[in-house]
Design an enzyme around this catalytic site. Structure first.
Site, PDB file in Angstrom:
ATOM      1  N   ASP A   8      44.965  29.288  37.742  1.00  0.00           N
ATOM      2  CA  ASP A   8      44.922  30.735  37.903  1.00  0.00           C
ATOM      3  C   ASP A   8      45.811  31.107  39.088  1.00  0.00           C
ATOM      4  OD1 ASP A   8      43.775  33.368  37.344  1.00  0.00           O
ATOM      5  OD2 ASP A   8      42.860  33.182  39.304  1.00  0.00           O
ATOM      6  N   SER A   9      46.160  32.397  39.169  1.00  0.00           N
ATOM      7  CA  SER A   9      46.932  32.874  40.318  1.00  0.00           C
ATOM      8  C   SER A   9      46.140  32.708  41.615  1.00  0.00           C
ATOM      9  CB  SER A   9      47.292  34.343  40.121  1.00  0.00           C
ATOM     10  OG  SER A   9      46.118  35.102  39.919  1.00  0.00           O
ATOM     11  N   CYS A  71      44.480  32.613  34.013  1.00  0.00           N
ATOM     12  CA  CYS A  71      45.056  33.895  34.448  1.00  0.00           C
ATOM     13  C   CYS A  71      45.556  34.673  33.235  1.00  0.00           C
ATOM     14  CB  CYS A  71      46.205  33.615  35.403  1.00  0.00           C
ATOM     15  SG  CYS A  71      47.094  35.075  35.938  1.00  0.00           S
ATOM     16  N   GLU A 150      37.370  41.945  45.155  1.00  0.00           N
ATOM     17  CA  GLU A 150      37.538  41.047  46.310  1.00  0.00           C
ATOM     18  C   GLU A 150      36.939  41.649  47.582  1.00  0.00           C
ATOM     19  OE1 GLU A 150      41.347  39.129  46.493  1.00  0.00           O
ATOM     20  OE2 GLU A 150      40.969  38.250  44.525  1.00  0.00           O
ATOM     21  N   CYS A 182      41.234  40.628  32.433  1.00  0.00           N
ATOM     22  CA  CYS A 182      41.613  40.105  33.751  1.00  0.00           C
ATOM     23  C   CYS A 182      40.418  39.309  34.263  1.00  0.00           C
ATOM     24  CB  CYS A 182      41.941  41.257  34.705  1.00  0.00           C
ATOM     25  SG  CYS A 182      42.157  40.748  36.433  1.00  0.00           S
ATOM     26  N   HIS A 184      38.984  38.931  36.968  1.00  0.00           N
ATOM     27  CA  HIS A 184      38.052  39.554  37.910  1.00  0.00           C
ATOM     28  C   HIS A 184      37.082  40.524  37.234  1.00  0.00           C
ATOM     29  CE1 HIS A 184      40.798  38.037  40.925  1.00  0.00           C
ATOM     30  NE2 HIS A 184      40.109  38.549  41.905  1.00  0.00           N
TER      31      HIS A 184
END
Lengths: 266, 266
Positions: A8-9, A71, A150, A182, A184
């Site tokens: 993942d990024s 990702c 985040e 995504c 997140h």
């Protein structure tokens, strides 16, 4: 026993890690987060593809049996190139998410949300169109969702305001299914669900991807649950922040996080 | 004529570029934005320092007379190392901002806002303490401000809500001066000013830095305003998004943007 490389990024791919771990408790998993160059979602197709190739080659060099591209942006831009150049199977999150959305939708009106890169690539839109010609897709980017997660503001009033703004076209368009495109976004399920209303199905690409990886392991006879698999985390920036934010994603502390450098001279 | 290299993690340093350009219309300016690895504000001291060194060496190799570190996080973490290893003068944004804040404050209560990296480095706090021992500093990170600016929500109600949350400790602490310790924040001046009230002075590090660079050019006899200076923009990711978001910062279109690669193998 299967050895999986999940990349993942940065941190978000831990949602995929969690689902794969639940699906294959015996797998050895090497999770790679490119935290020194995160995020990918605002970067160009060329740059994201270059980074993805570097990481995938590194993972193959570490001896993994398959690569999971956790990702969404990377899956959207780079999956074809990765499949072309790698000798091991490559799983992305876009196709499983698209398939699950088409299966779930009754009205044929599907919404997709993701980073700028994922949405402007058109990857979900194309994947859905390949599966069913009779579906209307509304796609939109939600760039503030990742920083809100985040920051830990998962059910905050600010997050709800932002979600109302971003999701307005999907509500107006009357989608009955929304793809959380995504890594997140599954952490915002509660807030997104409140804004969209209880009847709209939220598709978590992570879970769908884990199902496909599990099917692959079974087919190849690589599923072995006798002993719990090992797990290791490698990141390109200092492990400290990965450790801190990782807890938001996994609800427990991560062990064995190491910093690695995969680009010579970098 | 002076040749300046200004670098930033990405687009935000254009606020510094704009002020330096206004102060020195005759300077040749090479602006470097590390858009393939942006942002720096959430990354570790070691990674930010490594990236900053790579860029600074590249700029010196391009023949600049001085390097301006437009990025607050980079100034906070890397300025000492850069000064040690480079043969040309290095200007950061932290010290000019700190000096201006101490001069502006009457009550000796100063607020500082910036990225996680800038604030946790303690660079502004230390720089202010070096100038005056008799000052109380309240410092806090505002991680959502950068994505809000890049979304273009400069005076949005969501942005005002976020600002009220982030600035509460500064209001409660009764600061009379607030340092905008991140290149993006001057674009939120209106919203931040509304939340803080008209009596609180907002310090724009970019403007203060430009003043110091101008003084240096005059002192060295390198100020020459006979013909307008050239300007060139180099970025590490595709120029498209830099072009788009650059307009928010400069209120005009940017010419001569090129993509470069400064890390071998990367």
């Amino acid at each position: 026993m299967i050895r999986l490389g999940i990349f993942d990024s940065g941190i978000g791919g831990l949602t995929v890690f969690r689902e794969v771990r639940a699906a294959l408790p015996g797998a050895d998993i090497l999770y790679f987060g490119d935290t020194a160059r995160v995020p990918y979602g605002t970067k160009s197709a060329e740059t994201v593809t270059r980074y993805s190739l570097q990481i995938a080659w590194y993972l193959v060099g570490r001896g993994v049996d398959a690569v999971v591209v956790a990702c969404n942006t990377s899956s959207a831009y780079a999956i074809d190139v990765l499949r072309e150049v790698l000798d091991v199977p490559v799983f992305g999150v876009v196709e499983p998410g698209a398939r699950a959305a088409v299966e779930a939708s009754e009205t044929g009106k599907i919404g997709v949300i993701g980073t700028r890169g994922t949405i402007s690539s058109g990857a979900y839109q194309k994947a859905i169109a390949r599966i069913s010609g009779d579906v209307k897709v509304i796609a939109s980017a939600c760039p503030l969702f990742v920083p809100l997660v985040e920051e830990g503001w998962l059910t905050d009033s600010v997050t709800r305001d932002v979600a109302s703004r971003y999701l307005a076209p999907h509500l107006k368009g009357g989608v009955d299914t929304l793809v959380l495109g995504c890594t997140h976004y599954p952490l915002l399920k509660e807030t997104i669900g409140e804004v969209m209303g209880g009847d709209v199905r939220l598709i978590d690409s992570a879970r769908e991807t884990a199902r496909e990886v599990k099917a692959f392991a079974e087919e190849k006879g690589l599923r072995d649950e006798k002993i719990p698999g090992k797990e290791r985390f490698e990141v390109t920036d200092s492990p400290a922040r990965f450790f801190d934010v990782g807890r938001i994603f996994l609800q427990h502390e991560l062990e064995d996080i190491r910093q690695v450098n995969i680009v010579e001279g970098e």
